[in-house]
Design a protein around this motif. Structure first.
Motif, PDB file in Angstrom:
ATOM      1  N   TYR A  56     -35.333  17.576 -26.622  1.00  0.00           N
ATOM      2  CA  TYR A  56     -34.548  18.446 -25.736  1.00  0.00           C
ATOM      3  C   TYR A  56     -33.839  19.508 -26.571  1.00  0.00           C
ATOM      4  O   TYR A  56     -33.440  19.239 -27.694  1.00  0.00           O
ATOM      5  CB  TYR A  56     -33.486  17.629 -24.993  1.00  0.00           C
ATOM      6  N   THR A  57     -33.670  20.695 -25.999  1.00  0.00           N
ATOM      7  CA  THR A  57     -32.889  21.729 -26.668  1.00  0.00           C
ATOM      8  C   THR A  57     -31.511  21.785 -26.012  1.00  0.00           C
ATOM      9  O   THR A  57     -31.406  21.875 -24.784  1.00  0.00           O
ATOM     10  CB  THR A  57     -33.570  23.101 -26.536  1.00  0.00           C
ATOM     11  N   VAL A  58     -30.492  21.708 -26.841  1.00  0.00           N
ATOM     12  CA  VAL A  58     -29.130  21.746 -26.323  1.00  0.00           C
ATOM     13  C   VAL A  58     -28.811  23.175 -25.865  1.00  0.00           C
ATOM     14  O   VAL A  58     -29.089  24.142 -26.574  1.00  0.00           O
ATOM     15  CB  VAL A  58     -28.130  21.289 -27.394  1.00  0.00           C
ATOM     16  N   GLN A  59     -28.238  23.275 -24.657  1.00  0.00           N
ATOM     17  CA  GLN A  59     -27.895  24.594 -24.103  1.00  0.00           C
ATOM     18  C   GLN A  59     -26.386  24.782 -24.058  1.00  0.00           C
ATOM     19  O   GLN A  59     -25.647  23.815 -23.971  1.00  0.00           O
ATOM     20  CB  GLN A  59     -28.450  24.714 -22.676  1.00  0.00           C
ATOM     21  N   GLU A  60     -25.982  26.025 -24.066  1.00  0.00           N
ATOM     22  CA  GLU A  60     -24.549  26.307 -23.949  1.00  0.00           C
ATOM     23  C   GLU A  60     -24.070  25.932 -22.544  1.00  0.00           C
ATOM     24  O   GLU A  60     -24.693  26.309 -21.540  1.00  0.00           O
ATOM     25  CB  GLU A  60     -24.278  27.799 -24.202  1.00  0.00           C
ATOM     26  N   ALA A  61     -22.966  25.188 -22.477  1.00  0.00           N
ATOM     27  CA  ALA A  61     -22.434  24.763 -21.174  1.00  0.00           C
ATOM     28  C   ALA A  61     -21.804  25.930 -20.444  1.00  0.00           C
ATOM     29  O   ALA A  61     -20.918  26.612 -20.982  1.00  0.00           O
ATOM     30  CB  ALA A  61     -21.408  23.653 -21.386  1.00  0.00           C
ATOM     31  N   LYS A  62     -22.292  26.186 -19.218  1.00  0.00           N
ATOM     32  CA  LYS A  62     -21.751  27.249 -18.359  1.00  0.00           C
ATOM     33  C   LYS A  62     -21.643  26.686 -16.950  1.00  0.00           C
ATOM     34  O   LYS A  62     -22.261  25.665 -16.641  1.00  0.00           O
ATOM     35  CB  LYS A  62     -22.727  28.430 -18.339  1.00  0.00           C
ATOM     36  N   PRO A  63     -20.910  27.338 -16.074  1.00  0.00           N
ATOM     37  CA  PRO A  63     -20.814  26.825 -14.710  1.00  0.00           C
ATOM     38  C   PRO A  63     -22.190  26.573 -14.090  1.00  0.00           C
ATOM     39  O   PRO A  63     -22.424  25.527 -13.479  1.00  0.00           O
ATOM     40  CB  PRO A  63     -20.046  27.926 -13.971  1.00  0.00           C
ATOM     41  N   GLU A  64     -23.136  27.485 -14.285  1.00  0.00           N
ATOM     42  CA  GLU A  64     -24.461  27.356 -13.661  1.00  0.00           C
ATOM     43  C   GLU A  64     -25.256  26.183 -14.233  1.00  0.00           C
ATOM     44  O   GLU A  64     -26.243  25.751 -13.619  1.00  0.00           O
ATOM     45  CB  GLU A  64     -25.303  28.623 -13.875  1.00  0.00           C
ATOM     46  N   SER A  65     -24.846  25.689 -15.408  1.00  0.00           N
ATOM     47  CA  SER A  65     -25.589  24.580 -16.019  1.00  0.00           C
ATOM     48  C   SER A  65     -25.632  23.351 -15.113  1.00  0.00           C
ATOM     49  O   SER A  65     -26.466  22.471 -15.302  1.00  0.00           O
ATOM     50  CB  SER A  65     -24.949  24.169 -17.342  1.00  0.00           C
ATOM     51  N   PHE A  66     -24.682  23.271 -14.186  1.00  0.00           N
ATOM     52  CA  PHE A  66     -24.540  22.036 -13.405  1.00  0.00           C
ATOM     53  C   PHE A  66     -25.284  22.071 -12.070  1.00  0.00           C
ATOM     54  O   PHE A  66     -25.171  21.139 -11.276  1.00  0.00           O
ATOM     55  CB  PHE A  66     -23.054  21.713 -13.218  1.00  0.00           C
ATOM     56  N   GLU A  67     -26.028  23.134 -11.815  1.00  0.00           N
ATOM     57  CA  GLU A  67     -26.820  23.197 -10.586  1.00  0.00           C
ATOM     58  C   GLU A  67     -27.791  22.020 -10.549  1.00  0.00           C
ATOM     59  O   GLU A  67     -28.546  21.800 -11.492  1.00  0.00           O
ATOM     60  CB  GLU A  67     -27.634  24.512 -10.539  1.00  0.00           C
ATOM     61  N   GLY A  68     -27.759  21.248  -9.464  1.00  0.00           N
ATOM     62  CA  GLY A  68     -28.707  20.141  -9.312  1.00  0.00           C
ATOM     63  C   GLY A  68     -28.350  18.877 -10.066  1.00  0.00           C
ATOM     64  O   GLY A  68     -29.038  17.862  -9.951  1.00  0.00           O
ATOM     65  N   VAL A  69     -27.260  18.910 -10.841  1.00  0.00           N
ATOM     66  CA  VAL A  69     -26.868  17.724 -11.619  1.00  0.00           C
ATOM     67  C   VAL A  69     -26.201  16.689 -10.699  1.00  0.00           C
ATOM     68  O   VAL A  69     -25.367  17.043  -9.862  1.00  0.00           O
ATOM     69  CB  VAL A  69     -25.905  18.131 -12.767  1.00  0.00           C
ATOM     70  N   ASP A  70     -26.595  15.410 -10.847  1.00  0.00           N
ATOM     71  CA  ASP A  70     -25.962  14.339 -10.059  1.00  0.00           C
ATOM     72  C   ASP A  70     -24.709  13.809 -10.754  1.00  0.00           C
ATOM     73  O   ASP A  70     -23.689  13.571 -10.129  1.00  0.00           O
ATOM     74  CB  ASP A  70     -26.944  13.173  -9.872  1.00  0.00           C
ATOM     75  N   ALA A  88     -18.649  21.829 -12.147  1.00  0.00           N
ATOM     76  CA  ALA A  88     -19.696  20.827 -11.923  1.00  0.00           C
ATOM     77  C   ALA A  88     -19.510  20.170 -10.554  1.00  0.00           C
ATOM     78  O   ALA A  88     -20.459  20.006  -9.787  1.00  0.00           O
ATOM     79  CB  ALA A  88     -19.660  19.782 -13.041  1.00  0.00           C
ATOM     80  N   VAL A  89     -18.257  19.837 -10.237  1.00  0.00           N
ATOM     81  CA  VAL A  89     -17.959  19.187  -8.950  1.00  0.00           C
ATOM     82  C   VAL A  89     -18.317  20.121  -7.793  1.00  0.00           C
ATOM     83  O   VAL A  89     -18.901  19.708  -6.787  1.00  0.00           O
ATOM     84  CB  VAL A  89     -16.468  18.769  -8.891  1.00  0.00           C
ATOM     85  N   LYS A  90     -17.971  21.413  -7.969  1.00  0.00           N
ATOM     86  CA  LYS A  90     -18.272  22.424  -6.956  1.00  0.00           C
ATOM     87  C   LYS A  90     -19.772  22.444  -6.632  1.00  0.00           C
ATOM     88  O   LYS A  90     -20.189  22.707  -5.517  1.00  0.00           O
ATOM     89  CB  LYS A  90     -17.832  23.800  -7.508  1.00  0.00           C
ATOM     90  N   ARG A  91     -20.572  22.141  -7.649  1.00  0.00           N
ATOM     91  CA  ARG A  91     -22.027  22.160  -7.486  1.00  0.00           C
ATOM     92  C   ARG A  91     -22.596  20.795  -7.097  1.00  0.00           C
ATOM     93  O   ARG A  91     -23.804  20.573  -7.154  1.00  0.00           O
ATOM     94  CB  ARG A  91     -22.671  22.682  -8.777  1.00  0.00           C
ATOM     95  N   GLY A  92     -21.692  19.857  -6.737  1.00  0.00           N
ATOM     96  CA  GLY A  92     -22.175  18.581  -6.202  1.00  0.00           C
ATOM     97  C   GLY A  92     -22.314  17.454  -7.217  1.00  0.00           C
ATOM     98  O   GLY A  92     -22.723  16.350  -6.867  1.00  0.00           O
ATOM     99  N   ALA A  93     -21.972  17.710  -8.463  1.00  0.00           N
ATOM    100  CA  ALA A  93     -22.072  16.641  -9.462  1.00  0.00           C
ATOM    101  C   ALA A  93     -20.830  15.750  -9.413  1.00  0.00           C
ATOM    102  O   ALA A  93     -19.753  16.192  -9.007  1.00  0.00           O
ATOM    103  CB  ALA A  93     -22.215  17.240 -10.860  1.00  0.00           C
ATOM    104  N   ILE A  94     -21.004  14.512  -9.826  1.00  0.00           N
ATOM    105  CA  ILE A  94     -19.845  13.661 -10.097  1.00  0.00           C
ATOM    106  C   ILE A  94     -19.617  13.722 -11.609  1.00  0.00           C
ATOM    107  O   ILE A  94     -20.574  13.604 -12.386  1.00  0.00           O
ATOM    108  CB  ILE A  94     -20.084  12.216  -9.629  1.00  0.00           C
TER     109      ILE A  94
END
Lengths: 352, 352
Positions: A56-70, A88-94
């Protein structure tokens, strides 16, 4: 187990000492992962990490990074959590957050599964993972509280440098090597990276972990005091802590004095309680010199308890020696346990 | 000072870690010596030691060695003291014994000059020097007891290897070096030379100092409990100890929790008491990160006290961090202080 879904998991701070152990723990516990997103600061982005044979390649954490994350496991410092956990919470992640950012927020459960798994039912998207030294202590205290009642806790800690990250381990090792050679050392990091003064940790004991508060206690000591009361649902519990950093690579040890409610309890009763306690491994045979030590706890998820003794002058007083790998049960392991518990209880929504 | 005589001094165990410091202390305090006799086991006899520019040959300690000796400082193990201290007394010497052989004997005063110098008046030839970890603690407790009353003490220790002798320092250093190189280590000595099992001390914390008693406490812990009560003349004081060996070369540290009798005492009052206390050096400015540490206490005779805090939940509870060089105030310095005090009070007979 057949009802467990697969989840999109994000690890924030994937290149750090705790992030690394989070990945090991996800592997070790065979967490059901459909997709894995590894995030870090801009500085560490681009690094490659192998997980279950896949790179895996580590990516810079940004608000959009959490799209689709559980579920997002955060361990990249309090300021990152404050900024990105709500995104992350805004995008549905816990979010399971391993920083101190939300721990004392009354709307955020602070969870050690062996103690207060029930609190997972009342979250608003963020669940806080307690401080390392608190976690291992409450795992040992909970069975005592349940069976005997608990009035008072006085703890003195013996903490490893790994809690201060990869660079602190490096500082301990290079400093130790230099001192053995009789060379001058110039401390750069410990006891607290951002504080004014730095002291050698090699062949020393530093009674400061984290910064000082106005009341003379360090922030680490206040975390142990406040978090213990919150996790155990005991605002009335008397708790005091003295936190000390040692020249130990990994594994925190704690000398814990407790006073129970019940009269006439014996050492053997307390030992028996802890032998059966969830998450605890009893190592307590003084006649065979068997007791927990940090060097042997490294890499293991258990909370080891030994040196159990009834106080000689105080009928309700007992002494314990509690050791655990601060990066595992104290951080990564507990965080993944929380995520697992959410999944098993159907509290992690599967959005994929 | 003009009334001080010159004395024939014997040091038993002159080649050991404490014996070496006794000689340094006799030099540092300019003890009035007319003749110096250096004694050891047969194995170390014949070694040369330079004292105040003069070379001495160490002789094997025998009953006859004490002919004409005024004061004999013993630090060669309990069995040597049991065998030879009575022989020295029989020949008119006063013995200051730094082993545990006579400490709890009701006919032997156990003395820390800052605390119970008065007990020197009632000896029968032998005066016992307390255990290192006890000495530094009672120096800090005595002013608290005097001003505020004392009910309870719970101490957790952070002890250096130098207390286990030159060979323990060597073991720590060679083991640490091997571990840094990734080599296997085979512990030979610590935690207790004569016990069944040995564990690595490098990058570890071992919750055993001296052998285990049937009650689950170690002998070191029992020494702290019993000696504290005896020195402070407080059989009713509640004392508990957990003693831990660390990868520190020299300097014991102690996390001490106390409960006083008086209500409403403030942190500043306690700090002020200790600032003025005999034998204590206050190092307690958290806002400047000033607190005692063993690495900086090495080679100094003071008992350093810091991290003074009032407990947040217990009005009568206070926390202290007490550090001292265990070979100095904890052993050699206190022994020579006792001899000095005897001399100044005219309690050392001059026979030369």
């Amino acid at each position: 187990m057949s009802t467990i879904n697969q989840y999109h998991v994000a690890v924030v701070g994937a290149t750090g000492a705790v992030g690394e152990q989070m990945l090991h723990t996800l592997e070790a516990l065979d967490f059901p992962i459909s997709q894995l997103t590894l995030l870090s600061s801009a500085r560490s982005a681009g690094k490659k990490i192998v997980f279950k044979g896949q790179e895996y390649t580590v990516q810079e954490a940004k608000p959009e990074s959490f799209e689709g994350v559980d579920v997002a496991l955060f361990s990249a410092g309090g300021s990152v959590s404050k900024q990105l956990a709500p995104e992350a919470v805004k995008r549905g992640a816990i979010v399971v957050d391993n920083t101190s950012a939300y721990r004392m927020d009354p709307n955020v459960p602070l969870v050690v599964p062996e103690v207060n798994e029930v609190d997972l039912h009342n979250h608003n998207g963020i669940i806080a993972n307690p401080n390392c030294s608190t976690i291992q202590m409450v795992v040992a205290l909970e069975p005592i509280k349940k069976a005997l009642g608990l009035k008072k806790v006085v703890v003195s800690t013996y903490q490893a440098v790994s809690g201060a990250g990869h660079s602190a381990i490096e500082e301990l090792k290079s400093q130790t090597d230099a001192m053995l050679k009789g060379e001058e050392v110039e401390p750069q990091l410990l006891p607290v990276k951002g504080d004014k003064k730095h002291y050698p940790i090699a062949f020393n004991a530093i009674p400061q972990i984290d910064v000082f508060q106005d009341n003379g206690f360090t922030y680490e000591e206040m975390k142990m005091i406040n978090e213990t009361k919150k996790i155990m649902h005991m605002p009335e519990l008397k708790v005091a802590a003295t936190c000390v950093r040692l020249p130990v690579v990994a594994g925190h040890s704690e000398s814990v004095y407790v006073e129970v409610e019940k009269e006439g309890v014996t050492t053997e009763e307390l030992r028996s309680l802890l032998r059966d306690a969830e998450g605890v491994t009893l190592e307590d045979q003084p006649e065979e010199q068997i007791y927990p030590m940090p060097l042997f706890a490294e890499g293991k998820p258990d909370v080891f308890v030994g040196r159990i003794r009834k106080d000689l002058d105080e009928d309700k007083g007992f002494h314990l020696w509690v050791v655990s790998d601060n990066l595992l049960k104290g951080a990564a392991w507990n965080s993944v346990q929380i995520a697992w518990s959410l999944a098993k209880q159907g509290l992690l929504s599967k959005k994929a």
